[in-house]
Enzyme design. Structure first.
Site, PDB file in Angstrom:
ATOM      1  N   SER A  66       0.808  -1.006   0.023  1.00 26.64           N
ATOM      2  CA  SER A  66      -0.183   0.041   0.076  1.00 26.64           C
ATOM      3  C   SER A  66       0.917   1.175  -0.046  1.00 26.64           C
ATOM      4  O   SER A  66       0.375   2.287  -0.568  1.00 26.64           O
ATOM      5  CB  SER A  66      -0.996   0.100   1.273  1.00 26.64           C
ATOM      6  OG  SER A  66      -0.080   0.067   2.407  1.00 26.64           O
ATOM      7  N   CYS A 104      -2.944  11.131   1.336  1.00 29.58           N
ATOM      8  CA  CYS A 104      -1.469  10.221   1.967  1.00 29.58           C
ATOM      9  C   CYS A 104      -0.705  11.197   2.724  1.00 29.58           C
ATOM     10  O   CYS A 104      -0.150  12.092   2.098  1.00 29.58           O
ATOM     11  CB  CYS A 104      -0.952   9.612   0.807  1.00 29.58           C
ATOM     12  SG  CYS A 104       0.586   8.921   1.502  1.00 29.58           S
ATOM     13  N   LYS A 280      -8.934   3.684   8.394  1.00 32.45           N
ATOM     14  CA  LYS A 280      -7.932   2.788   8.936  1.00 32.45           C
ATOM     15  C   LYS A 280      -8.304   2.364  10.049  1.00 32.45           C
ATOM     16  O   LYS A 280      -9.133   2.640  10.849  1.00 32.45           O
ATOM     17  CB  LYS A 280      -6.533   3.953   9.029  1.00 32.45           C
ATOM     18  CG  LYS A 280      -6.107   4.477   7.707  1.00 32.45           C
ATOM     19  CD  LYS A 280      -5.794   3.646   6.834  1.00 32.45           C
ATOM     20  CE  LYS A 280      -5.117   4.553   5.466  1.00 32.45           C
ATOM     21  NZ  LYS A 280      -4.796   3.747   4.214  1.00 32.45           N
ATOM     22  N   HIS A 316       0.637  -1.866   8.075  1.00 37.26           N
ATOM     23  CA  HIS A 316       1.921  -1.009   7.563  1.00 37.26           C
ATOM     24  C   HIS A 316       3.284  -1.044   8.278  1.00 37.26           C
ATOM     25  O   HIS A 316       3.452  -1.293   9.415  1.00 37.26           O
ATOM     26  CB  HIS A 316       1.312   0.545   7.908  1.00 37.26           C
ATOM     27  CG  HIS A 316       2.092   1.657   6.930  1.00 37.26           C
ATOM     28  ND1 HIS A 316       3.254   2.037   7.217  1.00 37.26           N
ATOM     29  CD2 HIS A 316       1.654   1.984   5.794  1.00 37.26           C
ATOM     30  CE1 HIS A 316       3.555   2.906   6.149  1.00 37.26           C
ATOM     31  NE2 HIS A 316       2.799   3.011   5.287  1.00 37.26           N
ATOM     32  N   MET A 320       1.303   5.498   8.543  1.00 37.51           N
ATOM     33  CA  MET A 320       0.686   6.221   7.329  1.00 37.51           C
ATOM     34  C   MET A 320       0.791   7.661   8.085  1.00 37.51           C
ATOM     35  O   MET A 320       0.563   7.933   9.333  1.00 37.51           O
ATOM     36  CB  MET A 320      -0.706   6.114   7.132  1.00 37.51           C
ATOM     37  CG  MET A 320      -0.905   4.737   6.505  1.00 37.51           C
ATOM     38  SD  MET A 320      -0.907   3.203   7.881  1.00 37.51           S
ATOM     39  CE  MET A 320      -2.656   3.457   8.384  1.00 37.51           C
TER      40      MET A 320
END
Length: 398
Positions: A66, A104, A280, A316, A320
């Protein structure tokens, strides 16, 4: 049989924070891709190498995670007091869609630097040496981001000694300010509230899994926080501890879908399949000693809490940027799970441990008429151009 030739499109491949993606100027895209729609989505999928049933993105610029399956469009802004408009697309690895539902935060760092590289900022605003303040309109979520980009000799200063856990090499520090990062309803998501359910902590019922305490917040990016202990984890997990278990990933997806429904982001569970980027899902725990993915020991005394977060269905490797904004915001508000895990009380900054190390993020929270608001969240990242030139895609791909 004749086949369409490849077309060349000017592009820049950049790292921003702990992510990387392909950056375009809007004016450089093929005309039919300059407006939102199927042609643009198909172009970005082909650039990245999706959809790929092998999950490898070998035939494209993506890196099969991702963090590396991303495209960005920048253009000069027509909004007062802004330099550029920044639009971000999270490209699904194995499915044929691009998720435009959020920002992002990591690539927001690169957006500021790219704005200078691409000649999108008024030269009169760029110092010969010093820091250029780039005013970014984040078009996905309708928010302002201020990037403080170092400049040397009139060009972006990319090299430096700023170290960011999750990135191997040091670089120049870029400070980001996310202004008014909580949801104000601009996109119609989350009911126009930082806490869409109206509560700092909810009992989240997840069909087939159980009922857990959860803080559901729309700041930076909609995020569902749960306690690690409540779902059977310690908070010290690394990527392989989660991503190697299809059962664990399926369980997290059920929690995410339940949270999305409670936050009003989707109306039916099946809608979550085409909204993988938001919300998320993250789990928090009190500080503990652990060894990061690089082999560096993170001591309990070095952090206020531990956080692990999933993006696009996988844990992740670091954190992020937008989720870091959510963490900092939630930590600043007494009574949320993040705040309680960090020790409670009022705070303007928090340092948390993630799989690759630690990260500090600040947030300024105020309460008026029973409603919480955050004026800004601040953190430091770095960015660097990896390659620039053109990308090539088959002319009939979009």
């Amino acid at each position: 049989m004749a086949h369409a030739a490849q077309v060349k499109i000017p592009a820049t491949y950049m790292r921003g924070g702990t992510s990387k993606g392909v950056f375009f100027r809007l004016q450089d895209l093929p005309e039919r891709c300059r407006t939102p729609g199927a042609a643009r989505d198909r172009l970005f999928q082909r650039v990245i190498g999706s959809p790929d049933p092998y999950g490898a993105q070998i035939d494209g610029m993506g890196g099969a995670t991702s963090s590396t399956s991303k495209c960005v469009i920048l253009s000069k802004s027509e909004r007062p007091e802004h330099d550029v408009d920044y639009l971000y697309g999270q490209v699904s690895i194995d499915k044929a869609f691009v998720d435009w539902s959020g920002n992002c935060g990591n690539l927001s760092t690169a957006a500021g630097a790219f704005a200078l590289h691409a000649g999108l900022v008024d030269p009169a605003r760029i110092p010969q040496d010093g820091v250029c303040v780039v005013r970014i309109w984040q078009a996905n979520i309708g928010k302002t981001i201020i990037a403080h980009v170092p400049v040397a000799g009139g060009q972006v200063q990319e090299t430096g000694d700023f170290e960011l856990d999750g990135v191997t090499f040091p670089a120049a520090e870029i400070v980001l300010e996310f202004l008014d990062p909580s949801d104000d309803g601009a996109e119609g998501d989350g009911g126009g509230s930082m806490f869409p359910t109206g509560n700092l902590v909810d009992e989240l019922e997840v069909p087939g899994v159980g009922t857990f305490k959860a803080t559901m917040i729309a700041a930076g990016i909609p995020t569902v926080f749960v306690n690690a202990e409540d779902i059977g984890y310690t908070g010290t997990e690394l990527r392989e501890d989660i991503n190697g278990s299809p059962e664990a990933l399926a369980r997290f997806e059920k929690i995410r879908v339940a949270g999305a429904l409670r936050m009003g982001l989707i109306k039916a569970p099946e809608e979550a399949a085409t909204r993988q980027h938001t919300p998320k899902i993250a789990f928090v725990s009190p500080p503990k000693d652990y060894v990061s993915s690089s082999g560096k020991t993170v001591a309990a005394g070095d952090v206020d809490l531990l956080v692990r977060a999933l993006s696009m269905g996988k844990l992740h490797h670091a954190m992020m940027g937008t989720a870091a904004v959510a963490i900092g915001t939630a930590a600043a508000i007494p009574g949320t799970l993040v705040n309680l895990t960090a020790g409670g009380g009022e705070r303007e900054a928090v340092r948390f441990g993630h799989p690759s190390g630690t990260l500090r993020v600040g947030a300024q929270a105020t309460q008026a008429n029973g409603q919480w608001a955050v004026t800004k969240a601040i953190m430091s990242r770095s960015a660097r151009v990896l390659m620039e030139g053109v990308v090539r895609v088959p002319g009939d791909a979009f």
